[in-house]
Design a protein around this motif. Structure first.
Motif, PDB file in Angstrom:
ATOM      1  N   MET A   1       0.821  -1.200   0.000  1.00  0.00           N
ATOM      2  CA  MET A   1       0.000   0.000   0.000  1.00  0.00           C
ATOM      3  C   MET A   1       0.860   1.257   0.000  1.00  0.00           C
ATOM      4  N   LEU A   2       1.906   1.282   0.810  1.00  0.00           N
ATOM      5  CA  LEU A   2       2.776   2.464   0.863  1.00  0.00           C
ATOM      6  C   LEU A   2       3.524   2.665  -0.447  1.00  0.00           C
ATOM      7  N   GLU A   3       3.955   1.574  -1.067  1.00  0.00           N
ATOM      8  CA  GLU A   3       4.633   1.712  -2.351  1.00  0.00           C
ATOM      9  C   GLU A   3       3.694   2.299  -3.407  1.00  0.00           C
ATOM     10  N   LYS A   4       2.431   1.860  -3.399  1.00  0.00           N
ATOM     11  CA  LYS A   4       1.472   2.404  -4.359  1.00  0.00           C
ATOM     12  C   LYS A   4       1.240   3.896  -4.100  1.00  0.00           C
TER      13      LYS A   4
ATOM     14  N   ILE B   1       2.003   7.137  -6.565  1.00  0.00           N
ATOM     15  CA  ILE B   1       1.018   8.180  -6.889  1.00  0.00           C
ATOM     16  C   ILE B   1       1.591   9.569  -6.600  1.00  0.00           C
ATOM     17  N   LEU B   2       2.261   9.683  -5.439  1.00  0.00           N
ATOM     18  CA  LEU B   2       2.850  10.965  -5.082  1.00  0.00           C
ATOM     19  C   LEU B   2       3.956  11.354  -6.073  1.00  0.00           C
ATOM     20  N   GLN B   3       4.732  10.386  -6.507  1.00  0.00           N
ATOM     21  CA  GLN B   3       5.779  10.699  -7.470  1.00  0.00           C
ATOM     22  C   GLN B   3       5.173  11.199  -8.786  1.00  0.00           C
ATOM     23  N   ARG B   4       4.041  10.606  -9.159  1.00  0.00           N
ATOM     24  CA  ARG B   4       3.384  11.096 -10.386  1.00  0.00           C
ATOM     25  C   ARG B   4       2.833  12.509 -10.172  1.00  0.00           C
TER      26      ARG B   4
ATOM     27  N   LYS C   1       4.266  20.692  -5.063  1.00  0.00           N
ATOM     28  CA  LYS C   1       5.311  19.681  -5.304  1.00  0.00           C
ATOM     29  C   LYS C   1       6.102  19.407  -4.029  1.00  0.00           C
ATOM     30  N   LYS C   2       6.416  20.470  -3.269  1.00  0.00           N
ATOM     31  CA  LYS C   2       7.137  20.292  -2.013  1.00  0.00           C
ATOM     32  C   LYS C   2       6.333  19.461  -1.021  1.00  0.00           C
ATOM     33  N   LEU C   3       5.012  19.735  -0.938  1.00  0.00           N
ATOM     34  CA  LEU C   3       4.157  18.956  -0.031  1.00  0.00           C
ATOM     35  C   LEU C   3       4.138  17.472  -0.413  1.00  0.00           C
ATOM     36  N   PHE C   4       3.992  17.235  -1.710  1.00  0.00           N
ATOM     37  CA  PHE C   4       3.989  15.851  -2.172  1.00  0.00           C
ATOM     38  C   PHE C   4       5.339  15.173  -1.897  1.00  0.00           C
ATOM     39  N   GLU C   5       6.422  15.891  -2.057  1.00  0.00           N
ATOM     40  CA  GLU C   5       7.736  15.335  -1.788  1.00  0.00           C
ATOM     41  C   GLU C   5       7.896  15.000  -0.297  1.00  0.00           C
ATOM     42  N   ALA C   6       7.370  15.893   0.572  1.00  0.00           N
ATOM     43  CA  ALA C   6       7.438  15.611   2.010  1.00  0.00           C
ATOM     44  C   ALA C   6       6.657  14.345   2.355  1.00  0.00           C
ATOM     45  N   GLN C   7       5.454  14.190   1.758  1.00  0.00           N
ATOM     46  CA  GLN C   7       4.668  12.978   1.995  1.00  0.00           C
ATOM     47  C   GLN C   7       5.383  11.735   1.466  1.00  0.00           C
TER      48      GLN C   7
ATOM     49  N   GLU D   1       8.607  11.344   1.190  1.00  0.00           N
ATOM     50  CA  GLU D   1       9.710  11.018   2.091  1.00  0.00           C
ATOM     51  C   GLU D   1       9.199  10.306   3.347  1.00  0.00           C
ATOM     52  N   GLN D   2       8.031  10.789   3.838  1.00  0.00           N
ATOM     53  CA  GLN D   2       7.463  10.153   5.015  1.00  0.00           C
ATOM     54  C   GLN D   2       7.061   8.703   4.714  1.00  0.00           C
ATOM     55  N   LEU D   3       6.455   8.487   3.545  1.00  0.00           N
ATOM     56  CA  LEU D   3       6.091   7.119   3.153  1.00  0.00           C
ATOM     57  C   LEU D   3       7.330   6.234   2.980  1.00  0.00           C
ATOM     58  N   ALA D   4       8.397   6.824   2.450  1.00  0.00           N
ATOM     59  CA  ALA D   4       9.641   6.057   2.302  1.00  0.00           C
ATOM     60  C   ALA D   4      10.198   5.653   3.668  1.00  0.00           C
ATOM     61  N   ALA D   5      10.070   6.581   4.661  1.00  0.00           N
ATOM     62  CA  ALA D   5      10.533   6.245   6.017  1.00  0.00           C
ATOM     63  C   ALA D   5       9.693   5.121   6.614  1.00  0.00           C
TER      64      ALA D   5
END
Length: 241
Positions: free
Chosen positions: A39-42, A46-49, A77-83, A85-89
């Motif tokens: 789920m997190l990878e999906k 989505i966020l990367q897109r 874009k910054k908000l999506f990048e922060a999310q 990064e959080q999902l990656a963590a």
């Protein structure tokens, strides 16, 4: 207090093995972690897109000289990048937990296999301990003694044969052996006498033929040869008268 900090200890069965419920819980936890990772990878994809889309919009607005819209796109874009990064963590932490669970399960399986081998070894030792071996050997020895007694009982004489005296029979046997020995000795002496008598009475016995030798010895005329010739001549003369 201890249970609140570290949680309750894992349930174990009576023989010290982890219960089936504990093993099932570990498997279920790994499955749940795997589902969360998917789920997190999906979501991250989505966020990367979305990040790529906002960056594209900002570029277009910048070309269109719409600075405010371009800045708003960069903010999103910054908000999506922060999310992202959080999902990656989150994914990294879940991967770490998955590795720990897999290692724990592998350790549990290994210990369980070793424990099963130890239990089997104990069972084998109980079946073949030194006391049982000694008892078995004693039973075998006792059975052999009993069989020997039975065989001796069956071989013992019964009826008329039981009244025979072994000492008397042995004495009779010795007497028979002595009688046979005397007969053999007497027969041997008789044979010797028969063979020697013709040798003593034969005229040739008194005049043995000399054994040839390497050096020929001159033959000597017996002393009594002349007297025998004279007696023979006198007998012939009387018969002629």
């Amino acid at each position: 207090m201890f249970n609140k900090l570290f949680g309750k200890p894992k349930a174990k069965s009576k023989d010290g093995k982890p219960s089936v419920k504990t093993v099932a819980t570990a498997v279920s936890s790994m499955e749940k972690i795997g589902e969360n990772l998917d789920m997190l990878e999906k979501k991250e994809q989505i966020l990367q897109r979305k990040i790529a889309a906002e960056l594209q919009k900002a570029t277009e607005y910048s070309k269109a000289k719409n600075k405010r819209a371009a800045i708003n796109c960069l903010k999103k874009k910054k908000l999506f990048e922060a999310q992202a990064e959080q999902l990656a963590a989150y994914q990294l932490r879940l991967h770490d937990q998955m590795i720990l669970l897999e290692g724990a399960k592998a350790t549990t399986d290994t210990v369980d296999a070793l424990r099963s081998g130890a239990v089997a070894m104990k069972a084998i030792q109980k079946q073949t301990n030194i006391i049982d071996v000694d008892r078995t050997m004693e039973d075998i020895s006792e059975q052999q003694d009993n069989m020997k007694q039975i065989q001796d009982a069956l071989a013992a004489p019964v009826g008329v044969a039981a009244d025979f005296d072994d000492d008397e029979l042995e004495a009779e046997l010795e007497e028979l052996e002595g009688t046979d020995l005397d007969e053999q000795l007497h027969e041997s002496m008789s044979n010797v006498s028969v063979h020697q008598q013709p040798f003593m009475s034969s005229p040739e016995a008194s005049n043995p033929v000399p054994t040839p030798s390497v050096r020929t010895q001159p033959q000597k005329t017996p002393v009594h040869t002349r007297s025998e010739d004279d007696e023979l001549a006198a007998l012939q003369k009387e018969m002629a008268l």
